[in-house]
Design a protein around this motif. Structure first.
Motif, short mmCIF file in Angstrom:
data_model
loop_
_atom_site.label_atom_id
_atom_site.label_comp_id
_atom_site.label_asym_id
_atom_site.label_seq_id
_atom_site.Cartn_x
_atom_site.Cartn_y
_atom_site.Cartn_z
N LEU A 115 0.84 -1.20 0.00
CA LEU A 115 0.00 0.00 0.00
C LEU A 115 0.87 1.25 0.00
CD1 LEU A 115 -2.69 -1.09 2.62
CD2 LEU A 115 -2.82 -1.20 0.13
N ARG A 116 0.48 2.22 -0.81
CA ARG A 116 1.21 3.46 -0.93
C ARG A 116 0.43 4.61 -0.29
NH1 ARG A 116 5.00 2.53 -5.05
NH2 ARG A 116 5.41 0.26 -5.04
N ALA A 117 1.08 5.76 -0.21
CA ALA A 117 0.43 6.95 0.33
C ALA A 117 -0.84 7.24 -0.46
CB ALA A 117 1.37 8.15 0.26
N GLY A 118 -1.94 7.44 0.26
CA GLY A 118 -3.22 7.71 -0.38
C GLY A 118 -4.12 6.49 -0.45
N GLN A 119 -3.60 5.33 -0.06
CA GLN A 119 -4.41 4.10 -0.10
C GLN A 119 -4.86 3.75 1.31
OE1 GLN A 119 -1.33 1.79 -2.47
NE2 GLN A 119 -3.19 1.14 -3.55
N THR A 120 -6.16 3.54 1.48
CA THR A 120 -6.73 3.20 2.77
C THR A 120 -6.17 1.87 3.26
OG1 THR A 120 -8.76 4.39 2.23
CG2 THR A 120 -8.89 2.76 3.98
N ARG A 121 -5.84 1.80 4.56
CA ARG A 121 -5.14 0.65 5.11
C ARG A 121 -5.97 -0.21 6.05
NH1 ARG A 121 0.54 1.55 5.33
NH2 ARG A 121 0.67 0.71 7.44
N ILE A 122 -7.15 0.22 6.43
CA ILE A 122 -7.87 -0.44 7.51
C ILE A 122 -8.15 -1.92 7.23
CG2 ILE A 122 -10.14 0.26 6.66
CD1 ILE A 122 -8.99 -0.08 10.36
N GLU A 123 -8.42 -2.29 5.98
CA GLU A 123 -8.74 -3.68 5.67
C GLU A 123 -7.52 -4.59 5.81
OE1 GLU A 123 -11.65 -4.75 5.39
OE2 GLU A 123 -12.75 -2.87 5.12
N SER A 124 -6.32 -3.99 5.80
CA SER A 124 -5.09 -4.79 5.92
C SER A 124 -4.42 -4.60 7.27
CB SER A 124 -4.10 -4.41 4.81
OG SER A 124 -4.66 -4.67 3.52
N LEU A 125 -5.05 -3.85 8.17
CA LEU A 125 -4.42 -3.51 9.46
C LEU A 125 -4.31 -4.75 10.35
CD1 LEU A 125 -3.46 -0.85 10.89
CD2 LEU A 125 -5.61 -0.97 12.16
N THR A 126 -3.12 -4.96 10.90
CA THR A 126 -2.89 -6.10 11.79
C THR A 126 -2.46 -5.68 13.19
OG1 THR A 126 -0.59 -6.28 11.02
CG2 THR A 126 -2.25 -7.63 9.89
N GLY A 127 -1.99 -4.45 13.37
CA GLY A 127 -1.51 -4.04 14.68
C GLY A 127 -1.49 -2.54 14.85
N ILE A 128 -1.54 -2.12 16.10
CA ILE A 128 -1.41 -0.71 16.47
C ILE A 128 -0.36 -0.64 17.56
CG2 ILE A 128 -2.53 1.30 17.53
CD1 ILE A 128 -5.19 0.24 16.37
N THR A 129 0.73 0.06 17.30
CA THR A 129 1.83 0.13 18.27
C THR A 129 2.31 1.56 18.42
OG1 THR A 129 2.54 -2.12 17.70
CG2 THR A 129 4.10 -0.73 18.89
N TRP A 130 2.17 2.09 19.63
CA TRP A 130 2.75 3.39 19.92
C TRP A 130 4.15 3.20 20.47
CZ3 TRP A 130 -2.39 2.34 21.41
CH2 TRP A 130 -3.36 3.05 20.67
N GLN A 131 5.04 4.14 20.18
CA GLN A 131 6.42 4.04 20.61
C GLN A 131 6.82 5.24 21.47
OE1 GLN A 131 8.65 3.64 16.92
NE2 GLN A 131 8.48 1.42 16.99
N ALA A 132 7.74 4.99 22.40
CA ALA A 132 8.27 6.05 23.25
C ALA A 132 9.79 5.91 23.30
CB ALA A 132 7.68 5.95 24.65
N HIS A 133 10.46 6.95 23.78
CA HIS A 133 11.92 6.90 23.87
C HIS A 133 12.40 6.26 25.15
CE1 HIS A 133 12.24 9.11 20.20
NE2 HIS A 133 11.62 10.17 20.67
N HIS A 134 11.48 5.96 26.06
CA HIS A 134 11.84 5.28 27.30
C HIS A 134 10.61 4.53 27.79
CE1 HIS A 134 9.61 8.44 29.40
NE2 HIS A 134 10.27 9.32 28.66
N ARG A 135 10.75 3.77 28.86
CA ARG A 135 9.68 2.90 29.36
C ARG A 135 8.95 3.50 30.55
NH1 ARG A 135 12.05 -2.80 30.57
NH2 ARG A 135 9.87 -3.42 30.36
#
Length: 223
Positions: A115-135
């Motif tokens: 999928l490229r920019a401009g293409q909807t991703r929800i049907e292929s979504l497998t994960g949601i991960t937020w990131q931080a610089h520390h725990r």
């Protein structure tokens, strides 16, 4: 214009008050700004940069809505702080005791989905991960975004969901990667943290595919 399912019970007091309606207001303003930018911008930058840009715009809009300010220093924590913090030193702003941290992600998709920019991703979504610089991030408002059809030739990005937890702990974050060399040090949220974020859902676009995918991935049920 997108419609959002809002959690009416959300009430965050972090030196200023944040409600579900305030978050929706900031989301709508952010989406409008994103839709006014040139399509070629989104085609020429990566998703990490787009996420950072969306998060920055949202921070600015939410600060205006709730009467907070964006942390004045680049590496300050949290992202939004009470107005009185403007008089603090840089050292104090690096870990201010009040405020709201905000992270943004587009999520991950199934292997082989080109999928490229401009293409909807929800049907292929497998994960949601937020990131931080520390725990040590214990309180977080996490945003998710996608590309949405709105009748134009290019599908522009918009915020599709917002989730919140104020009881994250170190074990809700994975081991820090990028500790060698010049790579950015990051820690990814693990399943226990995602479940906490899901239980604290704030706003999700009112489309069945998003409501279903987010409740499945973050392991919660909408009331």
């Amino acid at each position: 214009m997108l419609n959002y399912k809002i959690n009416p019970g959300l009430h965050i007091n972090c030196g200023f008050i944040v409600t579900g309606e305030a978050v929706r207001n900031a989301i709508m303003q952010t989406n409008a700004i994103l839709g006014d930018l040139p399509a070629n911008l989104y085609k020429s930058i990566d998703y990490k940069t787009t996420s950072a840009m969306i998060g920055s715009v949202f921070c600015d809009r939410l600060a205006d809505v709730v009467g907070a300010i964006v942390n004045p220093i680049e590496k300050g924590h949290p992202d939004l702080v009470p107005p009185a913090a403007i008089n603090c030193t840089e050292e104090e702003l690096r870990n201010y005791p009040q405020g709201l941290e905000i992270k943004c992600t587009i999520g991950s998709i199934e292997t082989g989905a080109d999928l490229r920019a401009g293409q909807t991703r929800i049907e292929s979504l497998t994960g949601i991960t937020w990131q931080a610089h520390h725990r040590e991030v214990a309180e977080l408002l996490g945003l998710v975004w996608d590309f949405f059809e709105d009748g134009r030739a290019f599908n522009y990005p918009a915020i599709s969901g917002a989730f919140y937890s104020d009881d994250l702990c170190e074990d809700d974050w994975g081991q820090i990667s990028g500790t060698n060399g010049r790579n950015t040090k990051v820690s990814a949220m693990v399943a226990s943290g995602k479940a906490k974020m899901g239980r604290g859902w704030v706003a999700v676009v009112e489309k069945d595919e998003y409501l279903t995918a987010y409740s499945r991935i973050l392991r919660f049920r909408f009331p």
